[in-house]
Design a protein around this motif. Structure first.
Motif, mmCIF file in Angstrom:
data_model
loop_
_atom_site.group_PDB
_atom_site.id
_atom_site.type_symbol
_atom_site.label_atom_id
_atom_site.label_comp_id
_atom_site.label_asym_id
_atom_site.label_seq_id
_atom_site.Cartn_x
_atom_site.Cartn_y
_atom_site.Cartn_z
ATOM 1 N N GLY A 3 0.806 -1.210 0.000
ATOM 2 C CA GLY A 3 0.000 0.000 0.000
ATOM 3 C C GLY A 3 0.838 1.258 0.000
ATOM 4 O O GLY A 3 0.391 2.322 -0.429
ATOM 5 N N PHE A 4 2.097 1.147 0.499
ATOM 6 C CA PHE A 4 2.995 2.299 0.525
ATOM 7 C C PHE A 4 3.906 2.342 -0.704
ATOM 8 O O PHE A 4 4.816 3.156 -0.775
ATOM 9 N N ALA A 5 3.670 1.412 -1.662
ATOM 10 C CA ALA A 5 4.505 1.383 -2.857
ATOM 11 C C ALA A 5 4.206 2.552 -3.783
ATOM 12 O O ALA A 5 5.030 2.921 -4.607
ATOM 13 N N ASN A 6 3.025 3.103 -3.659
ATOM 14 C CA ASN A 6 2.661 4.259 -4.468
ATOM 15 C C ASN A 6 3.466 5.466 -4.003
ATOM 16 O O ASN A 6 3.342 5.895 -2.847
ATOM 17 N N PRO A 7 4.317 6.047 -4.860
ATOM 18 C CA PRO A 7 5.148 7.183 -4.426
ATOM 19 C C PRO A 7 4.337 8.349 -3.883
ATOM 20 O O PRO A 7 4.755 9.001 -2.924
ATOM 21 N N THR A 8 3.173 8.607 -4.475
ATOM 22 C CA THR A 8 2.351 9.725 -3.999
ATOM 23 C C THR A 8 1.883 9.487 -2.578
ATOM 24 O O THR A 8 1.915 10.393 -1.731
ATOM 25 N N ARG A 9 1.451 8.243 -2.285
ATOM 26 C CA ARG A 9 1.008 7.916 -0.924
ATOM 27 C C ARG A 9 2.177 7.988 0.050
ATOM 28 O O ARG A 9 2.033 8.496 1.167
ATOM 29 N N PHE A 10 3.341 7.481 -0.370
ATOM 30 C CA PHE A 10 4.524 7.543 0.492
ATOM 31 C C PHE A 10 4.899 8.993 0.794
ATOM 32 O O PHE A 10 5.176 9.350 1.942
ATOM 33 N N LEU A 11 4.895 9.839 -0.235
ATOM 34 C CA LEU A 11 5.280 11.227 -0.038
ATOM 35 C C LEU A 11 4.297 11.972 0.853
ATOM 36 O O LEU A 11 4.693 12.868 1.615
ATOM 37 N N SER A 12 3.018 11.601 0.792
ATOM 38 C CA SER A 12 2.024 12.255 1.650
ATOM 39 C C SER A 12 2.283 11.972 3.126
ATOM 40 O O SER A 12 1.909 12.772 3.992
ATOM 41 N N ILE A 13 2.932 10.847 3.402
ATOM 42 C CA ILE A 13 3.295 10.513 4.787
ATOM 43 C C ILE A 13 4.665 11.078 5.135
ATOM 44 O O ILE A 13 4.882 11.601 6.231
ATOM 45 N N ALA A 14 5.611 10.997 4.182
ATOM 46 C CA ALA A 14 6.993 11.386 4.460
ATOM 47 C C ALA A 14 7.135 12.892 4.655
ATOM 48 O O ALA A 14 7.951 13.337 5.469
ATOM 49 N N ARG A 15 6.355 13.691 3.924
ATOM 50 C CA ARG A 15 6.520 15.142 4.002
ATOM 51 C C ARG A 15 6.281 15.677 5.414
ATOM 52 O O ARG A 15 7.116 16.419 5.941
ATOM 53 N N PRO A 16 5.153 15.365 6.063
ATOM 54 C CA PRO A 16 4.979 15.889 7.435
ATOM 55 C C PRO A 16 5.817 15.147 8.470
ATOM 56 O O PRO A 16 6.176 15.712 9.512
ATOM 57 N N LEU A 17 6.154 13.876 8.191
ATOM 58 C CA LEU A 17 6.902 13.089 9.165
ATOM 59 C C LEU A 17 8.359 13.527 9.251
ATOM 60 O O LEU A 17 8.963 13.489 10.336
ATOM 61 N N THR A 18 8.938 13.961 8.135
ATOM 62 C CA THR A 18 10.354 14.336 8.116
ATOM 63 C C THR A 18 10.676 15.463 9.096
ATOM 64 O O THR A 18 11.570 15.305 9.944
ATOM 65 N N PRO A 19 9.987 16.623 9.034
ATOM 66 C CA PRO A 19 10.322 17.681 10.007
ATOM 67 C C PRO A 19 9.984 17.291 11.443
ATOM 68 O O PRO A 19 10.677 17.728 12.375
ATOM 69 N N ALA A 20 8.939 16.477 11.637
ATOM 70 C CA ALA A 20 8.592 16.058 12.994
ATOM 71 C C ALA A 20 9.716 15.235 13.606
ATOM 72 O O ALA A 20 10.113 15.440 14.766
ATOM 73 N N LEU A 21 10.261 14.285 12.830
ATOM 74 C CA LEU A 21 11.374 13.477 13.319
ATOM 75 C C LEU A 21 12.614 14.330 13.554
ATOM 76 O O LEU A 21 13.299 14.183 14.569
ATOM 77 N N MET A 22 12.909 15.222 12.617
ATOM 78 C CA MET A 22 14.117 16.038 12.710
ATOM 79 C C MET A 22 14.072 16.965 13.924
ATOM 80 O O MET A 22 15.026 17.028 14.711
ATOM 81 N N VAL A 23 12.968 17.673 14.096
ATOM 82 C CA VAL A 23 12.866 18.626 15.207
ATOM 83 C C VAL A 23 12.919 17.895 16.542
ATOM 84 O O VAL A 23 13.641 18.302 17.472
ATOM 85 N N THR A 24 12.156 16.813 16.662
ATOM 86 C CA THR A 24 12.163 16.044 17.910
ATOM 87 C C THR A 24 13.548 15.486 18.203
ATOM 88 O O THR A 24 14.034 15.532 19.342
ATOM 89 N N GLY A 25 14.213 14.964 17.164
ATOM 90 C CA GLY A 25 15.547 14.417 17.350
ATOM 91 C C GLY A 25 16.550 15.460 17.777
ATOM 92 O O GLY A 25 17.366 15.219 18.676
ATOM 93 N N VAL A 26 16.531 16.628 17.145
ATOM 94 C CA VAL A 26 17.470 17.696 17.495
ATOM 95 C C VAL A 26 17.258 18.145 18.940
ATOM 96 O O VAL A 26 18.230 18.362 19.693
ATOM 97 N N ILE A 27 16.000 18.281 19.363
ATOM 98 C CA ILE A 27 15.719 18.693 20.744
ATOM 99 C C ILE A 27 16.237 17.652 21.732
ATOM 100 O O ILE A 27 16.883 17.986 22.740
ATOM 101 N N MET A 28 15.994 16.358 21.439
ATOM 102 C CA MET A 28 16.445 15.306 22.341
ATOM 103 C C MET A 28 17.970 15.244 22.407
ATOM 104 O O MET A 28 18.546 15.068 23.492
#
Length: 243
Positions: A3-28
Motif C-alpha cells: 500500500g505504501f509502494a505508491n510514491p504519492t502515498r509515500f510522499l504524503s506521509i513522508a513530508r509531514p513526518l520528516t520535520p517532525a522526526l528532525m525537530v524532535t531528534g534535534v531537541i532530544m
C-alpha cells in the motif's frame, strides 16, 4: 506493505513526518548533550574523556542500524519486488556510512588517552572498519545501478541488493567481536534486562541514542524524497527526448 509502494502515498506521509522526526531528534540530542556534558559526573576511571560516549555510542549504533536497514530493504526488493525498497536501501547508505566513520573517528579520539594509541587492530575496531568499506562498495554499486536503470538496464540493481544482504553478516560479527576475541574494547555495558552503566550516564545516553535515531530516520526520508524526485525528472527527460 504494498500500500505504501505508491510514491504519492509515500510522499504524503513522508513530508509531514520528516520535520517532525528532525525537530524532535534535534531537541532530544541537545538535551542529552547538555545533561551529559554539564550535568553528569566525570567517570572514576576515564575522567572527563567518558563524555565522548554521547556521540560515539549513538554513532556505533546507527552505523550498524544503517546496514541493517539496507539488508532489510534489499530482502524486500529481491523477494517482494517492492518499488520503494531499493530507494530506501540507497537512502540509508550515505547516512549509515557517515555514522560509521564518526564512530571510528570518535573511537580513535577516545582510545588515545585510554589505550595510549589512536588505533589497534582489535576485533571490534577492525570489523567496524570493514563495515565502512562495505558502505563505500554498496554506494558504488547503487550508483552503477542507477545509471543502468536510466539506460534501461536493471541487472546491477539485483547485484546491489545481494551485496546488501551478504554484507549484513558483518553486523553480528561487530556486535559479538568483544565476546569472541580477546579485545581491548570493553564488553557490552547494556544487555537484555540489565545495564552496567550508572543512571547518571545512562539516561543522557539513552536520550542521545533515541534523538540521533530520529535524526537518522528524518535524513533517510529526505534522501528517499530526493531520489524519487530525481527518478521522476529522469523519466520526464526521457519522454521529452523520445518525443
Amino acid at each position: 506493505m504494498h500500500g505504501f509502494a505508491n510514491p504519492t502515498r509515500f510522499l504524503s506521509i513522508a513530508r509531514p513526518l520528516t520535520p517532525a522526526l528532525m525537530v524532535t531528534g534535534v531537541i532530544m540530542v541537545a538535551i542529552a548533550l547538555f545533561l551529559g556534558l554539564f550535568n553528569a559526573p566525570a567517570d572514576r576511571l576515564m575522567g572527563e574523556t567518558v563524555r565522548i560516549l554521547y556521540i560515539h555510542v549513538p554513532a556505533a549504533w546507527l552505523g550498524m542500524a544503517g546496514w541493517t536497514s539496507i539488508a532489510i530493504a534489499s530482502l524486500v526488493e529481491l523477494v517482494w519486488r517492492h518499488p520503494l525498497a531499493g530507494i530506501a536501501a540507497r537512502a540509508s547508505a550515505l547516512p549509515g556510512a557517515f555514522f560509521c566513520a564518526l564512530c571510528l573517528a570518535t573511537g580513535s579520539i577516545w582510545a588515545r588517552p585510554t589505550w595510549g594509541t589512536w588505533w589497534v587492530w582489535d576485533g571490534r575496531l577492525t570489523s567496524m572498519l570493514v563495515l565502512l568499506f562495505l558502505y563505500l562498495g554498496y554506494m558504488a554499486l547503487a550508483d552503477a545501478s542507477q545509471k543502468d536503470a536510466a539506460a534501461g538496464r536493471n541487472g546491477t540493481a539485483r547485484v546491489a541488493a545481494i551485496f546488501g544482504l551478504v554484507g549484513a553478516i558483518n553486523v553480528p560479527i561487530i556486535n559479538r567481536s568483544v565476546v569472541w576475541w580477546n579485545s581491548l574494547h570493553q564488553p557490552a555495558s547494556i544487555t537484555m534486562g540489565k545495564s552496567a552503566i550508572d543512571p547518571a550516564f545512562l539516561w543522557p545516553l539513552g536520550m542521545a541514542v533515541i534523538g540521533f535515531s530520529l535524526i537518522f530516520g528524518a535524513i533517510i526520508l529526505m534522501r528517499m524524497r530526493t531520489l524519487l524526485a530525481d527518478i521522476r525528472i529522469e523519466a520526464r527527460m526521457r519522454r521529452l527526448a523520445a518525443a
